[in-house]
Write a protein that holds these residues in place. Sequence first.
Motif, PDB file in Angstrom:
ATOM      1  N   VAL A  55      57.492   9.117  17.624  1.00  0.00           N
ATOM      2  CA  VAL A  55      58.217  10.268  18.181  1.00  0.00           C
ATOM      3  C   VAL A  55      57.400  11.542  17.989  1.00  0.00           C
ATOM      4  N   GLY A  56      56.789  11.677  16.801  1.00  0.00           N
ATOM      5  CA  GLY A  56      55.958  12.859  16.566  1.00  0.00           C
ATOM      6  C   GLY A  56      54.778  12.923  17.516  1.00  0.00           C
ATOM      7  N   ILE A  57      54.154  11.777  17.767  1.00  0.00           N
ATOM      8  CA  ILE A  57      53.033  11.749  18.710  1.00  0.00           C
ATOM      9  C   ILE A  57      53.501  12.114  20.109  1.00  0.00           C
ATOM     10  N   ALA A  58      54.660  11.550  20.504  1.00  0.00           N
ATOM     11  CA  ALA A  58      55.184  11.852  21.837  1.00  0.00           C
ATOM     12  C   ALA A  58      55.502  13.340  21.986  1.00  0.00           C
ATOM     13  N   VAL A  59      56.106  13.930  20.929  1.00  0.00           N
ATOM     14  CA  VAL A  59      56.412  15.361  20.973  1.00  0.00           C
ATOM     15  C   VAL A  59      55.140  16.184  21.087  1.00  0.00           C
ATOM     16  N   ALA A  60      54.114  15.807  20.297  1.00  0.00           N
ATOM     17  CA  ALA A  60      52.853  16.547  20.344  1.00  0.00           C
ATOM     18  C   ALA A  60      52.204  16.444  21.724  1.00  0.00           C
ATOM     19  N   GLU A  61      52.218  15.232  22.298  1.00  0.00           N
ATOM     20  CA  GLU A  61      51.631  15.068  23.628  1.00  0.00           C
ATOM     21  C   GLU A  61      52.385  15.875  24.680  1.00  0.00           C
ATOM     22  N   GLU A  62      53.709  15.865  24.586  1.00  0.00           N
ATOM     23  CA  GLU A  62      54.498  16.601  25.566  1.00  0.00           C
ATOM     24  C   GLU A  62      54.299  18.099  25.423  1.00  0.00           C
ATOM     25  N   ARG A  63      54.193  18.573  24.198  1.00  0.00           N
ATOM     26  CA  ARG A  63      53.946  20.004  23.998  1.00  0.00           C
ATOM     27  C   ARG A  63      52.572  20.398  24.531  1.00  0.00           C
ATOM     28  N   GLY A  64      51.606  19.504  24.349  1.00  0.00           N
ATOM     29  CA  GLY A  64      50.295  19.778  24.922  1.00  0.00           C
ATOM     30  C   GLY A  64      50.345  19.857  26.432  1.00  0.00           C
ATOM     31  N   ARG A  65      51.128  18.964  27.038  1.00  0.00           N
ATOM     32  CA  ARG A  65      51.265  18.988  28.500  1.00  0.00           C
ATOM     33  C   ARG A  65      51.957  20.264  28.967  1.00  0.00           C
ATOM     34  N   ILE A  66      53.029  20.656  28.256  1.00  0.00           N
ATOM     35  CA  ILE A  66      53.721  21.897  28.613  1.00  0.00           C
ATOM     36  C   ILE A  66      52.793  23.092  28.441  1.00  0.00           C
ATOM     37  N   ALA A  67      52.027  23.082  27.352  1.00  0.00           N
ATOM     38  CA  ALA A  67      51.089  24.180  27.123  1.00  0.00           C
ATOM     39  C   ALA A  67      50.060  24.257  28.241  1.00  0.00           C
ATOM     40  N   ARG A  68      49.621  23.105  28.718  1.00  0.00           N
ATOM     41  CA  ARG A  68      48.669  23.080  29.835  1.00  0.00           C
ATOM     42  C   ARG A  68      49.277  23.719  31.084  1.00  0.00           C
ATOM     43  N   GLU A  69      50.526  23.369  31.356  1.00  0.00           N
ATOM     44  CA  GLU A  69      51.178  23.934  32.536  1.00  0.00           C
ATOM     45  C   GLU A  69      51.356  25.441  32.408  1.00  0.00           C
ATOM     46  N   LEU A  70      51.796  25.887  31.212  1.00  0.00           N
ATOM     47  CA  LEU A  70      51.976  27.322  31.021  1.00  0.00           C
ATOM     48  C   LEU A  70      50.649  28.062  31.061  1.00  0.00           C
ATOM     49  N   HIS A  71      49.611  27.400  30.592  1.00  0.00           N
ATOM     50  CA  HIS A  71      48.275  28.005  30.684  1.00  0.00           C
ATOM     51  C   HIS A  71      47.909  28.246  32.142  1.00  0.00           C
ATOM     52  N   ASP A  72      48.190  27.260  32.980  1.00  0.00           N
ATOM     53  CA  ASP A  72      47.891  27.415  34.401  1.00  0.00           C
ATOM     54  C   ASP A  72      48.702  28.552  35.015  1.00  0.00           C
ATOM     55  N   ILE A  73      49.985  28.642  34.600  1.00  0.00           N
ATOM     56  CA  ILE A  73      50.845  29.703  35.146  1.00  0.00           C
ATOM     57  C   ILE A  73      50.327  31.071  34.754  1.00  0.00           C
ATOM     58  N   VAL A  74      50.007  31.230  33.459  1.00  0.00           N
ATOM     59  CA  VAL A  74      49.507  32.526  32.986  1.00  0.00           C
ATOM     60  C   VAL A  74      48.176  32.861  33.647  1.00  0.00           C
TER      61      VAL A  74
END
Length: 389
Positions: free
Chosen positions: A180-199
């Motif tokens: 679960v911790g790995i999945a959360v970390a991966e998902e946060r990385g994916r969200i961060a990638r998307e927000l990086h693109d938006i910014v």
Amino acid sequence: MDKPTWNRVPAFVRTTYRDWLLVAFLVAYSQLEIWLPELAVGVSNDPESRGLRAALALPVFFPLAFRERAPLASGMAVALAVLPGAVIVAPSGALSILAAQLLATYTMASRLSWQWALAGLVMQIVAIQPRQTDPANVAFASIFFGSIWVAGRLVQTRQRDVGKLAARAAELENARNELVGIAVAEERGRIARELHDIVAHAVTTIVIQSQAGDGLIARNPERAHESFVAIEATGRQALRELRTLLGLLRTYDDLGPLSPQPEIGELRQLQASFELSGLRVELEISGELSGLPVGISVAAYRIAQEALTNALRHGRAQVASVFILSCRDRLELTVIDNGSASPSMPIAFGHGLIGIRERATMYGGTFRAGPRAERGFEVAVTLPLGSNR
């Protein structure tokens, strides 16, 4: 000098009040058997030997107070204490003595290795009738005590199996938490990638608008003013998304090439792509979707995408319904399918549901998922808009 404490007493000496209560009861009952045999279940004895029997019976019971912490020593002490009475006064058949020996035998069988437990069994059989020569009586005593010994061995085996199962369950729980911790970390990385693109896209827009506004100041002040207003709005939006990005507290190395992220306005295209895969998607939108913060718009799109993917891949659904309600202060998104989930099935939080939960939590929203009462699965998310809109 420090005062001695109870914890400094050797482990084999420490015992519990329950053990002492057991010893006190057996001592009292043994004296009742000797002095008032008509009130006890036992064999009547010669009145002339009562005093000797009373004295020889007392040492039999005290070792039982330590049977849990020192089972071998306690069992040996019980057998040695029984032996003088059996030799000097002859076997009495007292129930209290028999109970003490059976408890010692059971404790040794349930706590020790089979070799030491077997040695303890032999000691108890010999101690209760050292002068017995009748094979039938010896066989009866062996069967009687042996049954208690077998029961103790079975209890030890069961306790060992239960301990192994508990340890295995703990290992599986730790492994699940790690996944679960790995999945959360991966998902946060994916969200961060998307927000990086938006910014990054917002900053690029600001640069282009500022260049255009600078060139229009002298020729067309009104259009230049419009450019600067757009710069301000875009900058504020970028700052909001940047705060969310920093809140993830997630470092990631390879951002990859920048690309525009899909937003909630592109749900029609998402609907068509799933229908090509065999999942009929019914889309119902209430309210105005324009003007949503970009991050929330992207999050809503990704949530709908993950929920539909779960419905198709895990739920094996044929039909899914997506309901979106856009209000002034919140955005509600619900995905319902007609898959194989039932109320009796446990919820398995895989990467998809964990990702949806993380996106909802990141924006201060709520998340709910589970089987429906009739059939299928439901995912419901509420994303607050507040002052972002």
